[in-house]
Design an enzyme around this catalytic site. Structure first.
Site, PDB file in Angstrom:
ATOM      1  N   ASP A  36      41.712  -3.628  45.050  1.00  0.00           N
ATOM      2  CA  ASP A  36      41.459  -3.595  43.616  1.00  0.00           C
ATOM      3  C   ASP A  36      41.891  -2.216  43.136  1.00  0.00           C
ATOM      4  O   ASP A  36      42.372  -1.400  43.934  1.00  0.00           O
ATOM      5  CB  ASP A  36      39.987  -3.879  43.318  1.00  0.00           C
ATOM      6  CG  ASP A  36      39.785  -4.550  41.967  1.00  0.00           C
ATOM      7  OD1 ASP A  36      40.695  -4.472  41.121  1.00  0.00           O
ATOM      8  OD2 ASP A  36      38.711  -5.147  41.752  1.00  0.00           O
TER       9      ASP A  36
ATOM     10  N   GLU B  49      40.104  -0.275  40.265  1.00  0.00           N
ATOM     11  CA  GLU B  49      39.123   0.582  39.603  1.00  0.00           C
ATOM     12  C   GLU B  49      38.463   1.584  40.558  1.00  0.00           C
ATOM     13  O   GLU B  49      37.997   2.641  40.136  1.00  0.00           O
ATOM     14  CB  GLU B  49      38.045  -0.272  38.925  1.00  0.00           C
ATOM     15  CG  GLU B  49      38.522  -1.066  37.729  1.00  0.00           C
ATOM     16  CD  GLU B  49      39.123  -2.415  38.095  1.00  0.00           C
ATOM     17  OE1 GLU B  49      39.443  -3.188  37.170  1.00  0.00           O
ATOM     18  OE2 GLU B  49      39.276  -2.701  39.307  1.00  0.00           O
TER      19      GLU B  49
ATOM     20  N   HIS C 263      44.121  -7.022  41.696  1.00  0.00           N
ATOM     21  CA  HIS C 263      43.720  -6.405  40.431  1.00  0.00           C
ATOM     22  C   HIS C 263      44.551  -6.938  39.282  1.00  0.00           C
ATOM     23  O   HIS C 263      45.796  -6.959  39.354  1.00  0.00           O
ATOM     24  CB  HIS C 263      43.880  -4.885  40.477  1.00  0.00           C
ATOM     25  CG  HIS C 263      43.692  -4.236  39.132  1.00  0.00           C
ATOM     26  ND1 HIS C 263      42.450  -4.035  38.578  1.00  0.00           N
ATOM     27  CD2 HIS C 263      44.600  -3.789  38.214  1.00  0.00           C
ATOM     28  CE1 HIS C 263      42.591  -3.488  37.380  1.00  0.00           C
ATOM     29  NE2 HIS C 263      43.883  -3.325  37.132  1.00  0.00           N
TER      30      HIS C 263
ATOM     31  N   HIS D  86      35.086  -1.850  43.048  1.00  0.00           N
ATOM     32  CA  HIS D  86      34.205  -1.258  42.041  1.00  0.00           C
ATOM     33  C   HIS D  86      32.847  -1.944  42.050  1.00  0.00           C
ATOM     34  O   HIS D  86      32.668  -2.998  42.670  1.00  0.00           O
ATOM     35  CB  HIS D  86      34.828  -1.382  40.649  1.00  0.00           C
ATOM     36  CG  HIS D  86      35.186  -2.802  40.304  1.00  0.00           C
ATOM     37  ND1 HIS D  86      34.253  -3.729  39.884  1.00  0.00           N
ATOM     38  CD2 HIS D  86      36.371  -3.447  40.349  1.00  0.00           C
ATOM     39  CE1 HIS D  86      34.857  -4.880  39.677  1.00  0.00           C
ATOM     40  NE2 HIS D  86      36.142  -4.739  39.954  1.00  0.00           N
TER      41      HIS D  86
ATOM     42  N   HIS E  41      32.265  -4.132  36.494  1.00  0.00           N
ATOM     43  CA  HIS E  41      32.353  -5.494  35.961  1.00  0.00           C
ATOM     44  C   HIS E  41      32.361  -6.448  37.144  1.00  0.00           C
ATOM     45  O   HIS E  41      32.442  -6.019  38.297  1.00  0.00           O
ATOM     46  CB  HIS E  41      33.613  -5.682  35.109  1.00  0.00           C
ATOM     47  CG  HIS E  41      34.893  -5.566  35.873  1.00  0.00           C
ATOM     48  ND1 HIS E  41      35.444  -4.354  36.221  1.00  0.00           N
ATOM     49  CD2 HIS E  41      35.725  -6.513  36.367  1.00  0.00           C
ATOM     50  CE1 HIS E  41      36.567  -4.550  36.892  1.00  0.00           C
ATOM     51  NE2 HIS E  41      36.750  -5.856  37.003  1.00  0.00           N
TER      52      HIS E  41
ATOM     53  N   GLU F 251      32.043  -8.380  43.140  1.00  0.00           N
ATOM     54  CA  GLU F 251      33.252  -8.897  43.786  1.00  0.00           C
ATOM     55  C   GLU F 251      33.221  -8.673  45.297  1.00  0.00           C
ATOM     56  O   GLU F 251      33.657  -9.533  46.071  1.00  0.00           O
ATOM     57  CB  GLU F 251      34.476  -8.255  43.147  1.00  0.00           C
ATOM     58  CG  GLU F 251      34.649  -8.670  41.694  1.00  0.00           C
ATOM     59  CD  GLU F 251      35.724  -7.885  40.956  1.00  0.00           C
ATOM     60  OE1 GLU F 251      36.594  -7.286  41.626  1.00  0.00           O
ATOM     61  OE2 GLU F 251      35.689  -7.871  39.713  1.00  0.00           O
TER      62      GLU F 251
END
Length: 278
Positions: free
Chosen positions: A8, A10, A60, A104, A116, A135
């Protein structure tokens, strides 16, 4: 020895705001370089530990953010958003271990950088078998369904704390500490990458100390959306139950078969969002 890497953006070294992560924004190209270098550090550590095959799944946004010509040549890459297993596309029982790079914190962890869960626009909360997951927790459950342990997670310190609770024994690298969710104190990327390389090597060498997440014979996924319109539209999908205003429930014998349904939910909410926002 095969290693699966889900990445990802972030949680990558030095990344702090959305401008760093969204294609076309002013800092995105710099963010892509940081992303590629963090992933390379994890690949280098895996190779030092004896990995013979590495597959990287871009996970991502549009899922095509890596600078491919700068990626370590020992890795193969899965790209593109339209994938039934989403962030875990390509995982199967032949892998010896999985890494999550640049992850994240879940939605609502206010000081976690860019927190998120799957979609900041659509999803308020995700609950798997009675436990709220981000996630990392969701994807670790998918890996566990194939008997693959998640041995390394990199991101901010809040994410490291989250996954250490969800995945016993996991190795983590905290490359920064979130201050407000849109600010952080970051370790210099050069030092952070060295930390990632070292921990990737140690995580793979000691992979037997981390067990795949246990599976249940019946699985329930509850999705609480940010808008009631999202939940209403998603509840029209076969097998999806509207629990209340913004919440739906879906049940399945295994977590893997849930993932394409969840992916379809995300695509449907994207369409509905365009309708309600004009």
């Amino acid at each position: 020895m095969k290693v699966f890497i889900s990445l990802d953006m972030e949680g990558i070294s030095g990344i702090t705001e959305w401008e760093d992560t969204i294609p076309g924004r002013r800092h995105y190209e710099a963010g892509r370089r940081l992303l590629t270098q963090d992933v390379n550090a994890a690949i280098e550590g895996a190779l030092e530990a004896g990995a013979t095959q590495i597959v990287v799944n871009e996970s991502h946004g549009p899922m095509n953010n890596l600078i491919l010509e700068d990626l370590h040549p020992q890795a193969d890459v899965i790209r593109g958003f339209f994938k039934p297993l989403c962030m875990m596309q390509g995982i199967d029982s032949t892998y010896d271990a999985a890494f999550f790079v640049g992850y994240h914190g879940k939605a609502g962890v206010g000081d976690a950088v860019l927190n998120h869960t799957l979609s900041g626009v659509a999803i308020h909360r995700l609950v798997l078998n009675g436990k709220e997951v981000g996630e990392a927790g969701l994807n670790a459950a998918v890996a566990g369904a194939f008997g693959v342990p998640v041995v390394l997670v990199t991101g901010d310190s809040q994410t490291a704390q989250e996954v250490e609770q969800d995945i016993p024994g996991v190795f983590t690298v905290a490359v920064k500490t979130g201050i407000t969710g849109l600010s952080s104190q970051a370790i210099h990327p050069v030092r952070a990458r060295e930390m990632i390389r070292q921990q990737a090597k140690q995580a793979l060498i000691n992979r037997s100390a981390v067990q795949p997440l246990a599976q249940q014979s019946e699985n329930t996924l509850e999705v609480e959306f940010t808008k009631s319109q999202f939940a209403t539209a998603v509840s029209w999908m076969p097998g999806v139950e509207l629990v209340e205003g913004r919440k739906v429930r879906y049940q399945s014998a295994d977590v893997v078969s849930m993932m394409p349904v969840l992916q379809a939910m995300l695509m449907l909410t994207g369409q509905v969002n365009r309708m309600v926002t004009g």
